[in-house]
Structures are given as C-alpha cells and as structure tokens.
Design an enzyme around this catalytic site. Structure first.
Site, PDB file in Angstrom:
ATOM      1  N   HIS A 267       0.922  -1.176  -0.017  1.00  0.00           N
ATOM      2  CA  HIS A 267      -0.188  -0.025   0.153  1.00  0.00           C
ATOM      3  C   HIS A 267       1.073   1.699  -0.351  1.00  0.00           C
ATOM      4  O   HIS A 267       0.136   2.237  -0.665  1.00  0.00           O
ATOM      5  CB  HIS A 267      -0.934   0.057   1.702  1.00  0.00           C
ATOM      6  CG  HIS A 267      -1.709   1.116   1.634  1.00  0.00           C
ATOM      7  ND1 HIS A 267      -2.936   1.626   0.573  1.00  0.00           N
ATOM      8  CD2 HIS A 267      -2.507   2.104   2.536  1.00  0.00           C
ATOM      9  CE1 HIS A 267      -4.075   2.759   0.336  1.00  0.00           C
ATOM     10  NE2 HIS A 267      -3.512   2.938   1.689  1.00  0.00           N
ATOM     11  N   ASP A 268       1.985   1.385   0.665  1.00  0.00           N
ATOM     12  CA  ASP A 268       2.727   2.253   0.703  1.00  0.00           C
ATOM     13  C   ASP A 268       4.117   2.256  -0.063  1.00  0.00           C
ATOM     14  O   ASP A 268       4.697   2.560   0.631  1.00  0.00           O
ATOM     15  CB  ASP A 268       3.358   2.332   1.817  1.00  0.00           C
ATOM     16  CG  ASP A 268       3.435   3.889   2.216  1.00  0.00           C
ATOM     17  OD1 ASP A 268       3.688   4.888   1.157  1.00  0.00           O
ATOM     18  OD2 ASP A 268       3.794   4.674   3.212  1.00  0.00           O
TER      19      ASP A 268
END
Length: 289
Positions: A267-268
């Site tokens: 996600h990051d």
C-alpha cells in the site's frame, strides 16, 4: 540549495490546517495529498529529496496529523468538503498550478480538485489511488453493502479497521517478509496517536462511509481524464491489499499515454521502494516542466 522543510499552519474557514512546504516557488510545484491513516509526514523524505529542483506542499486534513481536531460542528466530514478546504488552502498560499499526488484518500480529495479546477493541474501522480470500480475488489463488498444498507451490527464489525491492528495492517498487510524491514516502524504509531483522539474514530468512520460518493463519481473522473488528458504517472504495489492491482490498466483506457509502473511493494511503496518512486516522479515531472 536549501532542502529545508517549513512546518506551517493556516486558518481556512475557521479550521487550523497544518502543512509542510519545501523548495523554491520559482520551480514546478507539487501538491502532495496523503492517504489513510497517515498525514503529510509520509512525504518528508520525498520533499527533502526533491526540494532542490521543485516546490512541494503537503497538507494534513482535519482529523489527521497536526491539523485541527475536533473540527467545528458545522463542518460536514466528507471528501467533497475536504477538497474544497484544500483548494482554499492552495488559493491562500498562491499555489495556482501544480502536479497533484493522489494516494489512497488523496484520490477522492484530489480528483475533485481536478474536475473542479482542471486549469490548475499540470499532471497527476497516482499511488494506490483508485478511480475505477475494478480497483475495489471483494474486500470492499461488506463496506459497500453497509453504505447502502447500514445497520448497527454491520458497523460494529466494520469499524474495527480503526484500531491499533487495523492501522498497523495499513503498513504491513500483504508484504513479503523480505520487504518488512523497509517499513518505517514509527509511522503507524504516530497515525494511531492522532486517530485515537476523542471523537476521531467516529469522524473517521463517517469519512470512510463517504467513499460511497467517491465510487459514484468514478464516471465523472473518467470523463475528466478523457476530456483533459492530464499527463499521468500511475504507481502501484503488486501486494496492495486495499486497492486491487486490476485498477492499474484501467487508467490506460482513458489516458493512453499514462506511465504505468507496478512495484514489488504494497500500500505504501513510497516508504518501501523510495528510490524507485523518487526516480519515476523526478523523470515524470522533469519531462513535463
């Protein structure tokens, strides 16, 4: 050349909005819009690395980071209102043309800036920010059901993502073991300190439910893409567990010249694959500036 970040607060519509700023205004500007559950702190490394040749602004939304919370009772906690607030911030600091970085919640906020003020957008940088139904896989089914058919029982189950474990999962969920050491361990702790302020859990759940509006606006965003053809850089992690990687090729349908990159992250990817993301962004913005 200074790489100093300046930490500022400005009052917009009676709400204190915190933002970080770096770089000289004579350079191309980037407006960095963070996702859930983080804040502008997610962009500190990027701001330091790029401030030699670019001007960067990263605000915290109300309820996130160092911006004011609680917000006045008159403030309706929706992505539309947050977008209006951020636009007023850009006007207050004379940020009139910029590349816009859309991560997670930054997508519903930033895409409304795009459709309402297309003349301000020099290009879009998307990091796990969805604008197509394909990006919302089966993990969203229970939430979508709740948005249209809410009950107290459903809410009790779904609100659990606003917990210590839920916040940690935003950073570590889906990642292979060899990547875990790249995740900054302090980020989730900082996020949780801000999110657990009295009353914020309810406001955060309220905002998450407004994702229904974001979903319903997908056709509007796609029409904006087709009409205005903003230069686009789309970056995704193949282990992303919140927004399906099936979203990525959808951008090509309306933006055939979009640059597409799927990295070995989650996600990051800005945290776990910083060098790759930095190079992609620098090359993208440099070519268009």
């Amino acid at each position: 050349m200074s790489r100093q970040i300046y930490n500022r607060t400005i009052k917009i519509d009676g709400i204190d909005i915190f933002y970080r700023e770096a770089g000289d205004r004579k350079y191309p500007s980037l407006l960095l819009l963070h996702g859930f559950p983080t804040s502008s702190v997610a962009f500190k490394n990027l701001m330091i690395a790029m401030s030699d040749q670019y001007h960067l602004v990263a605000p915290d939304y109300p309820g996130f980071g160092f911006s004011e919370f609680p917000v006045p009772d008159t403030f309706d906690y929706t992505f539309g209102n947050l977008s209006v607030l951020i636009n007023k911030l850009t006007e207050a600091i004379d940020l009139n043309k910029y590349f816009i970085y859309l991560h997670d919640y930054g997508a519903p906020i930033g895409l409304q800036l795009c459709i309402n003020h297309p003349e301000k957008i020099a290009g879009i940088i998307v990091q796990s920010g969805n604008a197509h139904r394909e990006g919302m896989g089966p993990e969203w089914d229970e939430y979508i059901d709740y948005w249209y058919n809410p009950t107290a029982e459903k809410k009790k189950k779904l609100i659990k993502f606003l917990s210590v474990e839920g916040i940690k999962n935003q950073y570590f969920g889906g990642l292979p073991k060899e990547t875990l050491s790249r995740v900054s361990p302090e980020f989730w702790m900082l996020d949780w300190e801000f999110l657990k302020r009295p009353g914020n859990i309810e406001k955060q759940f309220e905002l998450n439910c407004d994702f229904k509006t974001h979903l319903e606006m997908f056709p509007v965003y796609q029409a904006y893409f087709r009409e205005h053809q903003p230069p686009a850089l789309v970056i995704w992690g193949k282990y992303e567990i919140f927004f399906s990687v099936k979203e990525v090729p959808c951008y090509k349908q309306d933006l055939p010249n979009a640059q597409i990159h799927i990295l070995d992250g989650g996600h990051d990817v800005l945290d776990t694959h910083f060098d790759e993301v930095l190079t992609l962004i620098r090359n993208f913005v440099k070519f268009l500036s």
